[in-house]
Scaffold this motif. Structure first.
Motif, PDB file in Angstrom:
ATOM      1  N   TRP A 126       0.826  -1.206   0.000  1.00  0.00           N
ATOM      2  CA  TRP A 126       0.000   0.000   0.000  1.00  0.00           C
ATOM      3  C   TRP A 126       0.863   1.260   0.000  1.00  0.00           C
ATOM      4  N   ALA A 127       1.962   1.226   0.712  1.00  0.00           N
ATOM      5  CA  ALA A 127       2.872   2.378   0.705  1.00  0.00           C
ATOM      6  C   ALA A 127       3.397   2.632  -0.707  1.00  0.00           C
ATOM      7  N   GLU A 128       3.658   1.558  -1.422  1.00  0.00           N
ATOM      8  CA  GLU A 128       4.142   1.692  -2.800  1.00  0.00           C
ATOM      9  C   GLU A 128       3.064   2.260  -3.711  1.00  0.00           C
ATOM     10  N   LEU A 129       1.832   1.785  -3.553  1.00  0.00           N
ATOM     11  CA  LEU A 129       0.729   2.316  -4.363  1.00  0.00           C
ATOM     12  C   LEU A 129       0.521   3.802  -4.110  1.00  0.00           C
ATOM     13  N   LEU A 130       0.550   4.200  -2.830  1.00  0.00           N
ATOM     14  CA  LEU A 130       0.354   5.609  -2.485  1.00  0.00           C
ATOM     15  C   LEU A 130       1.503   6.468  -2.994  1.00  0.00           C
ATOM     16  N   LYS A 131       2.728   5.968  -2.828  1.00  0.00           N
ATOM     17  CA  LYS A 131       3.911   6.709  -3.245  1.00  0.00           C
ATOM     18  C   LYS A 131       3.892   6.985  -4.746  1.00  0.00           C
ATOM     19  N   GLN A 132       3.417   6.012  -5.529  1.00  0.00           N
ATOM     20  CA  GLN A 132       3.434   6.145  -6.982  1.00  0.00           C
ATOM     21  C   GLN A 132       2.110   6.655  -7.548  1.00  0.00           C
ATOM     22  N   GLY A 133       1.135   6.909  -6.668  1.00  0.00           N
ATOM     23  CA  GLY A 133      -0.138   7.485  -7.112  1.00  0.00           C
ATOM     24  C   GLY A 133      -0.969   6.566  -7.992  1.00  0.00           C
TER      25      GLY A 133
END
Length: 540
Positions: free
Chosen positions: A423-430
């Protein structure tokens, strides 16, 4: 599967009692055979020797007829070619190389055929002999060609060096001490600290990190100050003329920080590739001349293995499995922690004989001293007692080899901490479309929205605000006033930082090469070897 030991002194004769005690301490790793090699390295003279459990007629270790400053020791658990032809230390046909080896090479038959084509000849059906010939042929490039789990050390008589290697996943262990003009190695640390010149003083940094952060892997060199562990995917070379030790990494896991989108067709192809690889891995790991069973927790990893074995049974007779595969499960009366109902479903579907053990608090208290001695080092959870009970059950039912899914759930991101990184990766990359999709299916995961948000906040804080995290760690450490001031000073050093923020591939690479997986593999190696069981692990 086996136990290996060795001790070397550059400038003096070594008393044979040292290698005898080192090897006796790990007899549980190999009760089927015992062997030794004495070497006087300045003159390159060698003598093969026996112990009380040896199955070959050789002079006794206690009756050595020569001065020796190097000894190799071996305890054997017979899995492939159980005849005395597999006795170790094993010598190459030309007399140039001697090997002690713990593990199993799954592609040894393919390598054997290639070596036969190159003119090598064999007198046994062991993978040990293939390793020896492989080293003669490919030298230190050999580990790059192997598929399996191993820890081996070769005395190269021609070059007067010791060469050691550990498998790329770190399934099989090698511990060592390199102090002054002495060197020693062994499969377990207890074999090293029995030597009078090896200090038993603890490593204060490792103790601090264990007490404060719960870290029990060897990121800080292990719990004994002088005992080191050869890393996964590493090999070493010890020059016996000057005691110079060098290490090199022959395997480095490659990963990418990119998160490419895949089509439905590509996703299906990836799934099929994984399926084929799992089936191929299980087929290879069934290679055995003794009885094979499986651990079954009810999770996807171990259930997949049991299912694959059942499918293979339908195609061909598996002598090592028998008419019904044996599966072993740890069960609990408390339904909130018991998963045996899932294991029961899998066992019934696979037509397996389901064997159960019931760990209890009282049983753990009674076994605690042995469990602690077995593990050598502190462990993070009492859950390893359940595994200890399963290995004991395997011995009681005569199962010499166990297939297990250890590490599979972690590498396939089956636990909530990996959801957090994803989820952190999804949020970071929008990736908002993916986020909306994941929210729709969050109810199928082992977490809630509030739990996910909380874990994301903690995760971001620990990665983005290391100074705050460090002050929190120091505050926690003050709860241990009885720890010496020396340990407090070590908290000023960097605490483990883990993988880059918000990248699942990086997190998995860290897990595989030095993270929690190493602890899991160590627990399983010690528990299985305590009861002389060979634990075949699925780790990717």
């Amino acid at each position: 599967m086996c136990g290996i030991t060795g001790v070397f002194s550059l400038n003096e004769d070594v008393a044979p009692r040292y290698i005898a005690e080192m090897t006796d301490l790990i007899r549980h790793r190999g009760p089927d055979d015992e062997g030794y090699l004495a070497v006087w390295t300045p003159g390159k003279r060698v003598q093969a020797l026996s112990g009380r459990d040896s199955k070959v007629p050789l002079p006794s270790l206690s009756d050595r007829q020569m001065q020796a400053n190097l000894y190799l020791g071996h305890r054997r658990l017979s899995i492939i070619d159980t005849s005395s032809a597999g006795h170790q230390p094993m010598c190459s046909s030309d007399g140039k190389h001697w090997l002690v080896y713990n593990g199993e090479i799954y592609n040894f038959r393919e390598l054997r055929r290639e070596l036969l084509d190159r003119g090598y000849r064999f007198v046994s059906n062991t993978d040990t002999e293939v390793l020896l010939a492989g080293y003669s042929c490919w030298g230190t490039d050999l580990p790059k060609l192997l598929n399996g789990m191993w820890a081996f050390v070769i005395y190269d008589r021609e070059k007067n060096v010791l060469v050691g290697s550990r498998d790329y996943a770190g399934v099989k262990p090698i511990y060592y001490v390199h102090e002054g003009d002495r060197f020693a190695f062994a499969s377990e640390a207890k074999s090293l600290i029995c030597l009078p010149w090896v200090s038993r003083k603890v490593n204060p940094t490792a103790v601090a990190c264990y007490l404060v952060e719960g870290l029990d892997q060897s990121a800080y060199g292990g719990f004994f100050e002088k005992v080191r562990e050869l890393g996964p995917g590493y090999q070493f070379s010890l020059d016996l003329t000057n005691n110079k030790l060098t290490q090199s990494r022959y395997f480095q896991l490659e990963w990418t920080s990119a998160s490419p989108s895949v089509s439905v067709r590509e996703a299906r192809q990836i799934v099929e590739t994984v399926r084929e690889n799992v089936i191929s891995a299980v087929e290879r790991h069934l290679m055995s001349d003794v009885k094979v069973g499986s651990c079954l927790s009810g999770g996807i990893d171990s259930s997949s293995i049991v299912g694959v074995i059942r499918a293979l049974q339908r195609q061909n007779e598996l002598v090592q499995i028998g008419s019904r595969q044996l599966v072993l499960t740890a069960c609990y009366p408390d339904s909130s922690i018991d998963e045996s109902h899932w294991a029961e479903k899998v066992a019934r579907e696979a037509g397996a004989e389901w064997i159960r053990t019931y760990p209890t608090a009282q049983g753990m208290l009674e076994s605690l001293e042995d469990l602690v001695y077995t593990q050598d080092f502190p462990f993070a959870s009492s859950s390893i007692y359940a595994q200890y009970c399963v290995m004991k059950l395997a011995r009681e039912h005569g199962i010499s080899v166990l297939l297990d899914g250890q590490g599979g759930d972690e590498l396939f991101t089956g636990y909530p901490p990996y959801y957090t990184v994803y989820w952190a990766e999804l949020l970071k990359q929008g990736h908002w479309r993916d986020i909306r999709r994941e929210l729709r299916f969050l109810s199928t995961a082992d977490t809630t929205v509030s739990q996910l948000v909380g874990s994301l906040v903690k995760y971001a804080g620990s990665r983005c605000l290391p100074s705050i995290r460090r002050s929190m760690v120091q505050k926690q450490f003050r709860h241990f006033p009885w720890i010496s001031t020396e340990l407090h000073g070590h908290l000023q050093q960097p605490i483990t930082e883990g993988a880059p923020f918000g990248n699942l591939n990086a997190e998995l690479a860290h897990l595989f090469q030095g993270g929690n997986l190493q602890s899991l593999l160590r627990y399983e190696d010690r528990n299985s070897m305590r009861f002389s069981r060979s634990e075949e692990r699925r780790v990717g």
